[in-house]
Design an enzyme around this catalytic site. Structure first.
Site, PDB file in Angstrom:
ATOM      1  N   HIS A   1      17.379  45.387  33.269  1.00  0.00           N
ATOM      2  CA  HIS A   1      18.148  45.669  34.479  1.00  0.00           C
ATOM      3  C   HIS A   1      19.569  45.111  34.455  1.00  0.00           C
ATOM      4  CE1 HIS A   1      14.749  42.760  35.244  1.00  0.00           C
ATOM      5  NE2 HIS A   1      15.764  41.959  35.052  1.00  0.00           N
TER       6      HIS A   1
ATOM      7  N   TYR B   1      24.154  34.802  23.358  1.00  0.00           N
ATOM      8  CA  TYR B   1      24.114  35.896  22.385  1.00  0.00           C
ATOM      9  C   TYR B   1      25.307  35.830  21.441  1.00  0.00           C
ATOM     10  CZ  TYR B   1      20.828  37.754  25.798  1.00  0.00           C
ATOM     11  OH  TYR B   1      19.791  37.925  26.665  1.00  0.00           O
TER      12      TYR B   1
END
Length: 320
Positions: free
Chosen positions: A169, A254
């Site tokens: 999402h 990340y």
């Protein structure tokens, strides 16, 4: 009548949200849901809450609850997987062990050591799930919400022998932020995203056909709130020209050079919560939520409090 299996249904908030989104569609209101979880306490809570919602709204939908995965999968059209293999106890190791060696993670569920640990214990379970699906619902489509999404979906597509789509999402959340930064109604902002979960980027942003990418950096840098809460995302936007779908905290792990030096960490994270990048922030949030559900359950069941209602269909992609 649709038949939908929810594997890992003990994820109380998420299962309720997904089910209510589906039942918000008139044509789906006679769906038969098969709830499955290995946690009997959570399974009972979510089943009771969802049964109550069905009864209050006088819907023909039906719930069958079981701890037997293969039984839950029999003859279904769709499968939602929201399992967290190992639970919070294993999740704590994903964070604590790397941190001991200087690897600072906010969530630790996608890549890096935490993501690899998570994949190594989750992929075998997902391949077992795929094996059961081949036996008892070979034509069903699996919607996987279990992280690490890219590794899990890759494994299922390579070795599962089933149809599978991975869902997350982040895209919806970033869309709201972009519209907010630009001062535009969200429904008027069109976009195209590309990448893999969770490295996805808004490669096109348009308003009534006009390219808005050239205006994004200034809009975010001048926004009174987003300029403070999204330092890592804004820095990437500045250097590469694209905005990330992921939260500031997620993106900072990340691209781990943002979390590499302790003396620079405060510069790139908004540390009030896990979304901003607080170390072990999401683990702490999950542990608080577990306690909260036990406290709130009797209040939800009695009708004293409610936070999800039929008809308020969320932006979660599953029901769409």
């Amino acid at each position: 009548m649709l038949k939908i299996a929810m594997i890992g249904a003990g994820s109380i908030g998420f299962t309720r949200r997904l089910m209510m989104d589906i039942l918000a569609v008139k044509e789906f209101q006679d769906t038969e849901f098969h709830f499955m979880d290995i946690n009997k306490e959570n399974l009972e809570m979510v089943t009771n809450l969802c049964q109550q919602m069905i009864q209050l709204n006088k819907l023909p939908a039906k719930i069958i609850a079981t701890t037997d995965r293969k039984e839950a999968l029999k003859g279904v059209d769709y499968v939602f997987c929201t399992v967290r293999v190992g639970g919070l106890e294993a999740f704590k190791h994903d964070i604590d062990i790397p941190l001991k060696y200087g690897v600072n993670q906010c969530v630790g569920d996608t890549l890096g050591p935490g993501g690899v640990f998570f994949a190594l214990r989750t992929i075998p379970v997902l391949l077992d799930l795929a094996n059961d699906m081949r036996e008892v619902c070979p034509n069903a489509l699996l919607f996987n919400y279990s992280n690490p999404m890219a590794m899990n979906t890759w494994a299922l597509r390579r070795a599962g022998g089933i149809r599978v789509v991975g869902l997350c999402h982040g895209v919806q959340g970033g869309h709201r932020q972009i519209a907010n930064a630009l001062g535009l109604p969200k429904e008027e902002v069109d976009f195209v995203c590309a990448g893999i979960n969770h490295q996805t980027w808004y490669i096109e942003v348009k308003h009534k056909g006009k390219d808005m990418l050239p205006y994004m950096l200034e809009a975010f840098e001048k926004h009174p709130q987003l300029s403070k809460t999204e330092p890592c995302r804004i820095d990437v936007l500045k250097r590469f020209g694209y905005y990330s779908t992921e939260s500031n905290g997620h993106l900072s792990e990340y691209l781990p050079w943002y979390r590499k030096r302790k003396n620079e960490l405060d510069r790139w994270i908004y540390s009030e919560d896990w979304i901003g990048g607080l170390t072990a922030g999401y683990l702490d949030q999950c542990m608080k939520k577990t306690d909260e559900y036990r406290i709130m359950y009797p209040k939800w069941l009695s009708g004293e409090l409610e936070y999800i209602q039929l008809g308020n269909r969320s932006e979660e992609h599953g029901s769409y």
